[in-house]
Design a protein around this motif. Sequence first.
Motif, mmCIF file in Angstrom:
data_model
loop_
_atom_site.group_PDB
_atom_site.id
_atom_site.type_symbol
_atom_site.label_atom_id
_atom_site.label_comp_id
_atom_site.label_asym_id
_atom_site.label_seq_id
_atom_site.Cartn_x
_atom_site.Cartn_y
_atom_site.Cartn_z
ATOM 1 N N GLN A 167 12.315 12.835 5.603
ATOM 2 C CA GLN A 167 11.221 11.869 5.592
ATOM 3 C C GLN A 167 11.555 10.669 6.478
ATOM 4 O O GLN A 167 10.685 10.160 7.192
ATOM 5 N N LYS A 168 12.792 10.244 6.447
ATOM 6 C CA LYS A 168 13.213 9.100 7.253
ATOM 7 C C LYS A 168 13.101 9.406 8.739
ATOM 8 O O LYS A 168 12.634 8.572 9.534
ATOM 9 N N SER B 178 6.742 3.698 7.844
ATOM 10 C CA SER B 178 7.895 3.535 6.967
ATOM 11 C C SER B 178 8.203 4.839 6.231
ATOM 12 O O SER B 178 7.326 5.696 6.056
ATOM 13 N N THR B 179 9.447 4.961 5.821
ATOM 14 C CA THR B 179 9.846 6.131 5.040
ATOM 15 C C THR B 179 9.058 6.199 3.733
ATOM 16 O O THR B 179 8.659 7.275 3.286
ATOM 17 N N SER B 180 8.819 5.041 3.137
ATOM 18 C CA SER B 180 8.074 5.029 1.876
ATOM 19 C C SER B 180 6.635 5.502 2.080
ATOM 20 O O SER B 180 6.059 6.154 1.202
ATOM 21 N N ALA B 181 6.040 5.198 3.239
ATOM 22 C CA ALA B 181 4.677 5.658 3.514
ATOM 23 C C ALA B 181 4.639 7.181 3.588
ATOM 24 O O ALA B 181 3.752 7.827 3.015
ATOM 25 N N ALA C 114 6.763 9.231 2.214
ATOM 26 C CA ALA C 114 7.040 9.744 0.867
ATOM 27 C C ALA C 114 5.792 9.674 -0.012
ATOM 28 O O ALA C 114 5.502 10.607 -0.768
ATOM 29 N N MET C 115 5.045 8.578 0.079
ATOM 30 C CA MET C 115 3.853 8.440 -0.756
ATOM 31 C C MET C 115 2.748 9.390 -0.338
ATOM 32 O O MET C 115 2.008 9.904 -1.177
#
Length: 276
Positions: A32-33, A42-45, A47-48
């Motif tokens: 994902q990163k 972003s990695t969090s985007a 992931a979500m």
Amino acid sequence: MTKMIDIDPDESPRARFAYELRRHRLAAELTQKQLARRIGFSTSAVAMVETSKFRPSERFAELCDQVFGLDGVMARLYAEVWPPPPPVPAHFRDWAVEEQRATALRFWAPLLVPGLLQTEDFARQVLSRLPGTSPEQVEERVRGRMQRKAILSRDNPPTVTTLIDEGVLHRPIGGPAVMREQMEHLLEMARRPKVTVQIVPYGAEALSGLSGAFTIAEMRGNPYTVRVESQPWGRTVADRGTIAELIGCFDAIRADAYPQHLSCKMIEEVVKQKWT
């Protein structure tokens, strides 16, 4: 080694996009990163999106296509999952999107013919009665409502089940000519293989439906969102508990409805006796 993809793509349109994103990322052997760095998010985007908790942008989908070497696959899926809504009021846009991508729609209509089954003149009469609406706004909303109906003419249209209270057949919206055209349109729609129209008679004890109209949207057999009509604008709800309650309500109302062939006969009789 193939990794398991633990999201169900049939759960909802958003879940389908999440499933395909993760599937293509794993096939490309990217974390994902790493994907996030390549597309500038972003990695969090990432992931979500992969857990169906965040709606991506169209640009997100296009950049993923570039990274994965796909010929517009993710962009086309994005357009299918989140199609641009027709010109409708802001408070209705979320539902207009859901309406376009649903594979089945279930309507309970205690007061008016549902918007997707309205004729242009009937819709104009209804929309022109909204307080504070200018003639220009009325025509814009009529165009939006007619554009929404295009989903019923697609190669693979959604399955539509409509429960209409008997009183709707008698309510004089726009006068005899408008009502006759509207009733004849209902009969025409009922002849389509994926459309069911059932009338709930006056004598039915469908008390659970008296609190207002609602629509249930399904994707591949899974109810995932509902539209609840209320003043002033209604609301779109994805809460599973609310959806379950409204499914039970719909089933209770339908148990009191006439089957389609008798419903069509009732509509024909009302047209002959009242709207000719």
